[in-house]
Design an enzyme around this catalytic site. Structure first.
Site, PDB file in Angstrom:
ATOM      1  N   GLU A   1       0.836  -1.199   0.000  1.00 32.27           N
ATOM      2  CA  GLU A   1       0.000   0.000   0.000  1.00 32.27           C
ATOM      3  C   GLU A   1       0.877   1.257   0.000  1.00 32.27           C
ATOM      4  O   GLU A   1       1.732   1.419   0.869  1.00 32.27           O
ATOM      5  CB  GLU A   1      -0.915  -0.014   1.226  1.00 32.27           C
ATOM      6  CG  GLU A   1      -1.856  -1.215   1.252  1.00 32.27           C
ATOM      7  CD  GLU A   1      -2.433  -1.490   2.627  1.00 32.27           C
ATOM      8  OE1 GLU A   1      -2.319  -0.613   3.517  1.00 32.27           O
ATOM      9  OE2 GLU A   1      -2.987  -2.590   2.833  1.00 32.27           O
TER      10      GLU A   1
ATOM     11  N   GLU B   1      -4.420  -6.509   3.107  1.00 36.47           N
ATOM     12  CA  GLU B   1      -3.241  -7.156   3.699  1.00 36.47           C
ATOM     13  C   GLU B   1      -3.175  -8.659   3.419  1.00 36.47           C
ATOM     14  O   GLU B   1      -2.108  -9.201   3.135  1.00 36.47           O
ATOM     15  CB  GLU B   1      -3.201  -6.911   5.208  1.00 36.47           C
ATOM     16  CG  GLU B   1      -2.701  -5.530   5.610  1.00 36.47           C
ATOM     17  CD  GLU B   1      -3.740  -4.449   5.459  1.00 36.47           C
ATOM     18  OE1 GLU B   1      -3.387  -3.254   5.562  1.00 36.47           O
ATOM     19  OE2 GLU B   1      -4.923  -4.794   5.241  1.00 36.47           O
TER      20      GLU B   1
ATOM     21  N   ASP C   1       1.022  -3.831  13.258  1.00 40.23           N
ATOM     22  CA  ASP C   1      -0.310  -4.021  13.830  1.00 40.23           C
ATOM     23  C   ASP C   1      -1.265  -4.640  12.822  1.00 40.23           C
ATOM     24  O   ASP C   1      -2.259  -5.269  13.194  1.00 40.23           O
ATOM     25  CB  ASP C   1      -0.895  -2.676  14.277  1.00 40.23           C
ATOM     26  CG  ASP C   1       0.084  -1.849  15.079  1.00 40.23           C
ATOM     27  OD1 ASP C   1      -0.105  -1.699  16.287  1.00 40.23           O
ATOM     28  OD2 ASP C   1       1.056  -1.339  14.483  1.00 40.23           O
ATOM     29  N   PHE C   2      -0.991  -4.448  11.525  1.00 39.88           N
ATOM     30  CA  PHE C   2      -1.875  -4.959  10.480  1.00 39.88           C
ATOM     31  C   PHE C   2      -1.480  -6.366  10.024  1.00 39.88           C
ATOM     32  O   PHE C   2      -2.222  -6.994   9.273  1.00 39.88           O
ATOM     33  CB  PHE C   2      -1.846  -4.039   9.257  1.00 39.88           C
ATOM     34  CG  PHE C   2      -2.205  -2.605   9.537  1.00 39.88           C
ATOM     35  CD1 PHE C   2      -2.830  -2.222  10.718  1.00 39.88           C
ATOM     36  CD2 PHE C   2      -1.905  -1.620   8.607  1.00 39.88           C
ATOM     37  CE1 PHE C   2      -3.153  -0.892  10.969  1.00 39.88           C
ATOM     38  CE2 PHE C   2      -2.224  -0.292   8.842  1.00 39.88           C
ATOM     39  CZ  PHE C   2      -2.850   0.078  10.028  1.00 39.88           C
TER      40      PHE C   2
ATOM     41  N   HIS D   1      -1.566   1.347  15.912  1.00 36.97           N
ATOM     42  CA  HIS D   1      -0.455   1.700  15.030  1.00 36.97           C
ATOM     43  C   HIS D   1       0.869   1.794  15.789  1.00 36.97           C
ATOM     44  O   HIS D   1       1.820   2.378  15.281  1.00 36.97           O
ATOM     45  CB  HIS D   1      -0.710   3.050  14.343  1.00 36.97           C
ATOM     46  CG  HIS D   1      -1.822   3.045  13.354  1.00 36.97           C
ATOM     47  ND1 HIS D   1      -3.142   2.996  13.729  1.00 36.97           N
ATOM     48  CD2 HIS D   1      -1.811   3.089  11.993  1.00 36.97           C
ATOM     49  CE1 HIS D   1      -3.908   3.012  12.645  1.00 36.97           C
ATOM     50  NE2 HIS D   1      -3.131   3.067  11.577  1.00 36.97           N
TER      51      HIS D   1
END
Length: 691
Positions: free
Chosen positions: A396, A427, A452-453, A496
């Site tokens: 991204e 993701e 975190d993702f 985040h």
């Protein structure tokens, strides 16, 4: 007359008599294989779960029949049919066909002679060497992998095609929608084949889908969709053939829904109470095997005695395969860890050269220059992309924007959108497409914007990527890098700012790298790109502006080599990433009091350099672990136990942990600072170890 019929078969369906009979044989082989597996499961000879394909044979055989030998497939937990159709279609002698059948049965029986050496079993059966990228036990887990494999074909400039098989239940998952969106966006050569057998496990499709024709969803992703009678071999072959031809011409993906029916339940233990006998009888009247056999006879393609002889040969083949499997040895226990990782390529000369360059770069010796951490990452990617055309970046905002923290800045302008690819916010498909692309010959650097993702992509990275080589018997490599960043410091709160590296150290098959300096960032990223294993490469958001020296010459840093950033004699502090800098500051302050602190930067958490840690503890007798992660379940907690197990006799005091508070990282600056170890907290931890 028979010659005219055969000519008609070839003109209308592109099949010779021999090819038609071979397809009938393949369907029979799948059916008899599944019937035998059902029997062996009932007698507890085959262990574990096995999801049988009987009834759906026309889909696998019809679809695979239009492929070339170099094309690829991905499969599902109900994948025996796909595996057999692909292997049988490629086998060019009777001996090769029987060997294929033997290996399939041996794999289900958990034997050393199976395709995956008994490590995959039913749900993970694959012959990767023949273009079968494997079956998965996660519903929909193969769809992003197929998408990435299609991306690899497109980027390599060939006209190979990927068939992706999955069930109707998978069409409800995010993987389905995210993958079809990416494939439609990039016009990838993938044919998505939904085997709609009306049920997920037990829930009928009318209770799981607002719109029953799954193929109707294709329009949302700018690809053709078609509903096909999945019990009709020739109908499946025709529809998939058209889709494959579109893909070869560069016209993009297709979605084909094959409406079919499974003879058995979801698994051996399923009593099928949710289905009526009338429904089952109706579908059995459409059995693709006898119906196709009758069609061949009725249309004069062959005689009934040829059909009968063919069936007898299949019965003999299943007996041979069963005897082979049950007579084969189990894998030896001493090979338990074999195939988890592709082997290291490092030599003693590599280790020695890295030590030399590391020392030269500490204070900026001759042949070095200063770089920012983010510039080191940019240079590493650039140099590897120039060196190896299979390396590319996807993620991204990695293109013109240059990445959320500037780590890919300038690369889009140099290499263009083909090799620096902006992706949708997706993701799971970024991770899964990296797996598929890596299996199919590319070396992706996939960026997940924040660590975190990464749990959003955990199935794809951990289950499809990290376990891949082991499940498929060491016959594949997955050379991919997941670049991400973690840590607190910017007041951007709990979603985040986490340090989730411990999650990734838990999974076998993936390495975890966390550099703290520009020297380490560049050398380790280059090593990660060249490595044949999945690598989770975690940067810290507060380090991108850190400056340091790097060599002017090309270099890589071997994995599993910790760096003693500061030598000492009183206490060892083991840490990594941003905490290295805070620990060095703490050590400098304590030195003014005459306390000598040795600081070890792990650099790679997996593989872990226990030798350097142990040697330091033998010298100091005391150890402190420092991490920015939550204390509970942190990597430092795991390391503390390793120290207890391996170096206990040399400890003069218990291991001390300095970690983040067990609270979600708060936004407020004062609270964020309180949650994360600061220099004072590290000093307090060192003092505790010295009591």
């Amino acid at each position: 007359m028979p010659e005219e019929r055969t000519e008609l078969l070839e003109q209308e369906h592109g099949l010779t008599k021999e090819e038609a009979l071979d397809m009938l044989r393949q369907m029979w082989e799948i059916r008899m294989f599944e019937d035998r597996v059902y029997d062996l499961l009932g007698r507890n000879i085959i262990k574990g779960a096995s999801h049988l394909y009987a009834g759906q044979e026309a889909v696998a055989v019809g679809a695979v029949s239009v492929l070339r030998d170099e094309d690829l497939i991905t499969s599902t937990h109900r994948g025996h049919g796909h595996c057999h159709a692909r292997g049988a279609a490629i086998a060019d002698t009777e001996e090769a066909k029987q060997a294929h059948y033997n290996k399939m049965m041996a794999e289900l029986c958990g034997r050393e002679t199976g395709y995956c050496f008994g490590r995959g079993g039913s749900m993970h059966i694959a012959d990767v060497e023949k273009g079968n990228l494997g079956a998965t036990g996660i519903v929909g887990g193969n769809i992003p992998v197929a998408t990435g494999a299609g991306l690899a074909q497109q980027m390599q400039g060939n006209d190979q095609v990927v068939l992706c098989f999955f069930g109707d239940g998978a069409s409800s998952t995010g993987n389905f929608h995210e993958s079809l969106n990416m494939a439609g966006l990039w016009r990838l050569p993938v044919v998505y084949i939904v085997e709609n057998n009306l049920y997920g496990m037990s829930v009928p499709i009318e209770k799981a889908a607002a719109k029953l024709d799954i193929a109707d969803r294709a329009c949302a992703y700018d690809m053709p969709g078609e509903v096909v009678n999945g019990m009709d071999l020739l109908a499946v072959r025709s529809a998939v053939g058209r889709a494959v031809e579109r893909a070869r011409k560069g016209e993009g993906p297709s979605l084909i829904e094959c409406q079919t029916y499974r003879w058995y339940g979801h698994s051996r233990s399923d009593p099928r109470a949710y289905r009526t006998k009338e429904e089952e009888a109706k579908w059995r009247s459409r059995d693709p095997i006898p119906n196709f056999a009758d069609w061949l006879v009725e249309n004069g393609v062959c005689a009934q005695d040829e059909i009968d002889a063919l069936e007898e040969r299949v019965e003999d083949a299943i007996e041979v395969a069963t005897e082979f499997a049950l007579g084969s040895p189990f894998p030896p226990p001493e090979d338990l860890e074999k195939f988890v990782y592709a082997p290291f390529q490092w030599t003693e000369a590599d280790y020695a050269r890295e030590r030399q360059l590391r020392e030269a770069s500490r204070e900026g010796g001759p042949g070095t220059r200063k770089l920012l951490y983010r510039q080191a990452l940019q240079e590493a990617a650039r140099e590897e992309m120039l060196r190896d055309p299979t390396v590319f970046i996807m993620g991204e905002d990695v293109g013109l924007y240059g990445g959320a923290y500037g780590a890919t800045r300038g690369l889009f302008e140099e290499f263009g959108g083909e090799r620096v690819r902006d992706t949708p916010i997706s993701e799971a498909t970024i991770g899964g497409a990296a797996v598929g692309a890596a299996m199919a010959g590319m070396r992706p650097i996939a960026e997940i914007m924040y660590v975190d993702f990464t749990p959003l992509a955990m199935d794809q990275i951990a289950n499809q990527g990290a376990k891949n080589r082991y499940m498929f018997g060491g016959k594949t490599i997955v050379p991919m890098v997941i670049r991400t960043e973690g840590g607190a410091g910017r007041s951007i709160a709990a979603h985040h700012s986490q340090s989730l590296e411990a999650l990734w150290t838990h999974f076998p098959g993936i390495y975890v790298v966390m550099p703290s300096t520009p020297f380490d960032a560049k050398g380790l990223l280059k090593a990660a790109i060249r490595d044949d294993n999945p690598v989770m490469f975690i940067e810290h958001k507060m380090l991108y502006g850190v400056e340091g020296y790097v060599p002017e010459e090309d270099y890589v840093i071997p994995f599993g080599v910790a760096d003693v950033k500061r030598e000492g004699s009183d206490v060892t502090v083991v840490t990594y990433s941003r905490m290295v800098h805070r620990t060095l500051e703490a050590a400098e302050k304590l030195a003014q009091e005459g306390i000598s602190v040795e600081v070890i930067d792990l650099r790679t958490l997996k593989p872990l350099d226990m030798d350097t840690i142990a040697a330091s503890i033998v010298k100091t007798g005391r150890v402190v672990g420092v991490t920015e992660a939550y204390k509970t379940g942190s990597f430092i907690s795991e390391l503390s136990m390793r120290i207890q197990e391996e170096v206990f006799d040399w400890l003069d005091a218990p291991v001390v942990r300095v970690a983040a508070a067990d609270v979600p990282v708060p936004m407020s600056e004062t609270l964020e600072d309180a949650a994360i170890p600061n220099v004072e907290a590290i000093i307090a931890g060192i003092r505790q170890a010295l009591r």
